[in-house]
Scaffold this active site. Structure first.
Site, PDB file in Angstrom:
ATOM      1  CE  LYS A 191      -1.928   2.581   3.117  1.00 38.95           C
ATOM      2  NZ  LYS A 191      -1.717   3.876   2.440  1.00 38.95           N
ATOM      3  N   GLY A 244       6.789   4.701   8.640  1.00 39.70           N
ATOM      4  CA  GLY A 244       5.940   5.885   8.815  1.00 39.70           C
ATOM      5  C   GLY A 244       6.086   6.448  10.209  1.00 39.70           C
ATOM      6  CB  SER A 245       3.893   8.691  12.119  1.00 38.51           C
ATOM      7  OG  SER A 245       2.694   7.947  12.100  1.00 38.51           O
ATOM      8  CB  THR A 246       6.705   7.068  16.479  1.00 38.75           C
ATOM      9  OG1 THR A 246       8.045   7.019  15.958  1.00 38.75           O
ATOM     10  CG2 THR A 246       6.691   6.347  17.810  1.00 38.75           C
ATOM     11  N   GLY A 249       2.939   3.403  13.956  1.00 35.18           N
ATOM     12  CA  GLY A 249       3.722   2.193  14.240  1.00 35.18           C
ATOM     13  C   GLY A 249       3.252   1.514  15.518  1.00 35.18           C
ATOM     14  CD  GLU A 266      12.722   3.743   8.662  1.00 34.41           C
ATOM     15  OE1 GLU A 266      12.539   4.660   9.506  1.00 34.41           O
ATOM     16  OE2 GLU A 266      12.823   3.923   7.450  1.00 34.41           O
ATOM     17  CB  CYS A 300      12.752   8.486   8.962  1.00 33.06           C
ATOM     18  SG  CYS A 300      13.708   7.470   7.835  1.00 33.06           S
ATOM     19  CD  GLU A 401       9.861  12.023  12.249  1.00 29.86           C
ATOM     20  OE1 GLU A 401       8.778  11.414  12.301  1.00 29.86           O
ATOM     21  OE2 GLU A 401      10.914  11.505  11.838  1.00 29.86           O
TER      22      GLU A 401
HETATM   23  P1  NAI Z   1       1.624   7.984   8.639  1.00 27.04           P
HETATM   24  O1  NAI Z   1       2.411   7.142   9.573  1.00 27.04           O
HETATM   25  O2  NAI Z   1       0.195   8.254   8.993  1.00 27.04           O
HETATM   26  O3  NAI Z   1       1.629   7.331   7.166  1.00 27.04           O
HETATM   27  C1  NAI Z   1       2.562   6.388   6.672  1.00 27.04           C
HETATM   28  C2  NAI Z   1       1.831   5.255   5.987  1.00 27.04           C
HETATM   29  O4  NAI Z   1       1.014   4.577   6.930  1.00 27.04           O
HETATM   30  C3  NAI Z   1       0.881   5.684   4.871  1.00 27.04           C
HETATM   31  O5  NAI Z   1       0.882   4.709   3.854  1.00 27.04           O
HETATM   32  C4  NAI Z   1      -0.465   5.689   5.566  1.00 27.04           C
HETATM   33  O6  NAI Z   1      -1.545   5.526   4.685  1.00 27.04           O
HETATM   34  C5  NAI Z   1      -0.326   4.505   6.482  1.00 27.04           C
HETATM   35  N1  NAI Z   1      -1.211   4.518   7.662  1.00 27.04           N
HETATM   36  C6  NAI Z   1      -1.682   5.596   8.348  1.00 27.04           C
HETATM   37  N2  NAI Z   1      -2.481   5.194   9.353  1.00 27.04           N
HETATM   38  C7  NAI Z   1      -2.520   3.846   9.313  1.00 27.04           C
HETATM   39  C8  NAI Z   1      -3.179   2.837  10.098  1.00 27.04           C
HETATM   40  N3  NAI Z   1      -3.969   3.166  11.132  1.00 27.04           N
HETATM   41  N4  NAI Z   1      -2.992   1.544   9.792  1.00 27.04           N
HETATM   42  C9  NAI Z   1      -2.182   1.199   8.763  1.00 27.04           C
HETATM   43  N5  NAI Z   1      -1.557   2.089   7.980  1.00 27.04           N
HETATM   44  C10 NAI Z   1      -1.701   3.404   8.250  1.00 27.04           C
HETATM   45  O7  NAI Z   1       2.381   9.342   8.458  1.00 27.04           O
HETATM   46  P2  NAI Z   1       1.774  10.743   7.949  1.00 27.04           P
HETATM   47  O8  NAI Z   1       0.494  11.017   8.653  1.00 27.04           O
HETATM   48  O9  NAI Z   1       1.727  10.737   6.489  1.00 27.04           O
HETATM   49  O10 NAI Z   1       2.885  11.755   8.441  1.00 27.04           O
HETATM   50  C11 NAI Z   1       2.887  12.177   9.803  1.00 27.04           C
HETATM   51  C12 NAI Z   1       4.265  12.244  10.361  1.00 27.04           C
HETATM   52  O11 NAI Z   1       4.816  10.933  10.371  1.00 27.04           O
HETATM   53  C13 NAI Z   1       5.260  13.055   9.563  1.00 27.04           C
HETATM   54  O12 NAI Z   1       5.198  14.412   9.867  1.00 27.04           O
HETATM   55  C14 NAI Z   1       6.543  12.445  10.020  1.00 27.04           C
HETATM   56  O13 NAI Z   1       6.906  12.992  11.252  1.00 27.04           O
HETATM   57  C15 NAI Z   1       6.209  10.982  10.214  1.00 27.04           C
HETATM   58  N6  NAI Z   1       6.612  10.164   9.047  1.00 27.04           N
HETATM   59  C16 NAI Z   1       7.735   9.407   9.144  1.00 27.04           C
HETATM   60  C17 NAI Z   1       8.183   8.701   8.056  1.00 27.04           C
HETATM   61  C18 NAI Z   1       9.418   7.887   8.125  1.00 27.04           C
HETATM   62  O14 NAI Z   1      10.096   7.735   7.107  1.00 27.04           O
HETATM   63  N7  NAI Z   1       9.756   7.291   9.247  1.00 27.04           N
HETATM   64  C19 NAI Z   1       7.505   8.751   6.772  1.00 27.04           C
HETATM   65  C20 NAI Z   1       6.271   9.510   6.792  1.00 27.04           C
HETATM   66  C21 NAI Z   1       5.878  10.198   7.896  1.00 27.04           C
END
Ligand code: NAI
Ligand code: MG
Length: 497
Positions: A191, A244-246, A249, A266, A300, A401
């Site tokens: 996804k 993605g976000s902590t 996670g 991660e 990240c 972050e």
């Molecule tokens: P997010 O963690 O919500 O999104 C990342 C992925 O997870 C996307 O594909 C999203 O659709 C999916 N996702 C979101 N909620 C989910 C759930 N309940 N169950 C399963 N999958 C889910 O991150 P977002 O909202 O786009 O960004 C927020 C903050 O997260 C950013 O400002 C940044 O601080 C952090 N982030 C960290 C990343 C990294 O590389 N470690 C990458 C993206 C965001």
């Protein structure tokens, strides 16, 4: 919807299609619900493309297809040589279509074209090529048991892997997830992030062109709360790999308990980049900039807490601010752009929100500190490269972050103070150390609790070297041999002689 005639005709065509469908069981299909969503061009805020919106039912179809492809389908039964050849072909196709992939990535994510072309696309190809090499080298052991028996182990694939990826390196994260999973003989439901679904969908076409059997990789664009959550809950999916976000996670960690899936995470970071006064200062300034402004700071492992030894703090801060202030900001598709727009309106609001928080907390803005609405950039999600000084490690801008082009300079007294402050964070993804003293470099590299430490460099990656977090930056290691652990399980077989 039109993008300016600055891109390949094939790219124009790809984004202008009335609907980009999802890939399930080798077919490009609409969402079961018929729903769609728009992905904007972050440089203009205008709609770039329309994409099928996957949800629970689509994830179910994808999971069933992946299950069939694993349980009955040919993929895990191909010879290693056949799978190796196919992964190499994927790498070749990524390279052959490199400019097109780079342009789609830049239009969808905002990052500069140079970065898409020189980092994201070649690294994605290298990832497939590297794991192609592993296919024929995943071996078990024979064990010195009681001689009345013969005992050996098989390294078997985990099964169906659900892979949820973020928007900051959309193509590269797809490669990091898919390549090792496929090398180990798994099948996948991927996804992409809702902000950046396009390169994953183009990659899906290339996987088909390479001859990957139907159902081995299914690509379901959609939102986290719906499609993402459905992957985490699905009983036919054996493993979830998430970047993605902590917060999400942690939610995935909890939710996965329902089916006891294997999980690798991660997550975020607030990485210390530590500059000692005995460093090569001009290199350290460059490293500080690369550490935090690469990819608009949407990284990240960005070195967002820049610790500078007290006695040279002010001059160092001035040098960083001067260089940051002169970085060229603009649409990623312009060849001269160094800092592109943030990925979305939401991210723009989050980052500018932190700029306000930093100012209220008493930090001083040396440069930037606001949205960039220069002529031509008004509609886009641009934030000026920002340097804060007067930051204490307990301020929110030093703890949370931000994920934008924002760096917080924090002075330190000595080595011990640098390590204490550097480790004073919930995260542990990466760190940088700048010094000419080799012993000090080794001491600090050992003392910092993080999955990666860069000495006299920053943001250096190679597919052979493992990457992942300590503490709340997650667990599991991607890249290198370590990723094979995520995508295999061990079976012990006993024979009575
Ligand atoms: P997010 O963690 O919500 O999104 C990342 C992925 O997870 C996307 O594909 C999203 O659709 C999916 N996702 C979101 N909620 C989910 C759930 N309940 N169950 C399963 N999958 C889910 O991150 P977002 O909202 O786009 O960004 C927020 C903050 O997260 C950013 O400002 C940044 O601080 C952090 N982030 C960290 C990343 C990294 O590389 N470690 C990458 C993206 C965001
Ligand atoms: Mg989110």
């Amino acid at each position: 919807m039109g993008v300016a005639a600055r891109v390949e005709p094939s790219v124009e065509q790809f984004v202008a299609a009335p609907l980009r469908k999802m890939l399930i069981d080798g077919k490009w299909v609409q969402a079961a619900s018929g729903k769609t969503f728009e992905t904007p061009d972050p440089a203009t805020g205008k709609v770039l493309a329309r994409v099928a919106e996957g949800d629970k039912e689509d994830v179910d179809r994808a999971a069933r297809a992946a299950r069939r492809a694993f349980d009955e389908g040919p993929w895990p039964r191909w010879t290693p040589a056949e799978r190796e050849r196919l992964l190499l072909k994927i790498a070749d196709l990524i390279e052959a279509n490199g400019l097109e992939l780079a342009q789609i990535e830049t239009l969808d994510n905002g990052k500069s074209l140079g970065e898409s072309q020189n980092v994201d696309v070649p690294s994605a190809a290298a990832t497939f090529r590297y794991y192609a090499g592993w296919v024929s080298k995943i071996t078990g052991d024979t064990n010195p048991t009681d001689p009345a028996f013969f005992n050996f182990t098989l390294r078997e694939p985990v099964g169906v892997c659900g892979q949820i990826i973020p928007w900051n390196f959309p193509l590269l994260m797809a490669a990091w997830k898919l390549a090792p999973a496929l090398a180990c003989g798994n099948t996948c439901v991927l996804k992409p992030a809702e902000q950046t679904p396009l390169t994953a969908l183009r990659l899906g076409e290339l996987l088909q062109e390479a001859g990957l059997p139907d159902g081995v990789v299914n690509i379901v664009p959609g939102f986290g709360e719906t499609a993402g959550a459905a992957i985490v809950q699905h009983p036919m999916i054996d493993k979830v790999a998430f970047t993605g976000s902590t917060d999400v996670g942690k939610q995935i960690h909890r939710e996965s308990a329902g089916t006891l899936k294997r999980v690798s995470l991660e997550l975020g970071g607030k990485s210390p980049n530590i500059v000692f006064a005995d460093a090569d200062v001009s290199e350290a300034v460059k490293g500080a900039l690369v550490g935090v402004f690469f990819n608009q700071g949407e990284v990240c492992c960005a070195g967002t807490r820049l610790f500078v030894e007290e006695k040279m703090h002010d001059e160092f801060a001035d040098a960083v601010a001067k260089a940051a202030g002169s970085m060229k900001q603009g649409p990623g598709i312009d060849a001269t752009t160094q800092v592109g727009p943030l990925v979305s309106q939401e991210q723009l609001e989050r980052v500018t929100g932190y700029l306000d928080i930093g100012k209220k907390e008493g930090a001083k803005v040396l440069t930037g500190g606001e949205r960039n609405t220069a002529p031509g950039l008004e509609g886009g999600y641009f934030v000026k490269p920002t340097v804060f000084t007067g930051v204490r490690n307990d301020m929110r801008i030093a703890r949370e972050e931000i994920f934008g082009p924002v760096v917080a300079l924090i002075p330190f007294k000595d080595e011990n103070d640098a390590v204490l402050q550097g480790n004073d964070t919930n995260y542990g993804l990466a760190a940088g150390v700048w010094t000419r003293d080799v012993s000090k470099a080794h001491r600090v590299a050992r003392a910092i609790r993080a999955g990666t430490v860069w000495v006299n460099c920053y943001n250096v990656f190679d597919v052979t070297s493992p990457f992942g977090g300590y503490k709340q930056s997650g667990y599991g290691r991607e890249l290198g041999r370590a990723a094979l652990e995520l995508y295999t399980q061990t079976k012990s077989v006993w024979l009575r002689i």
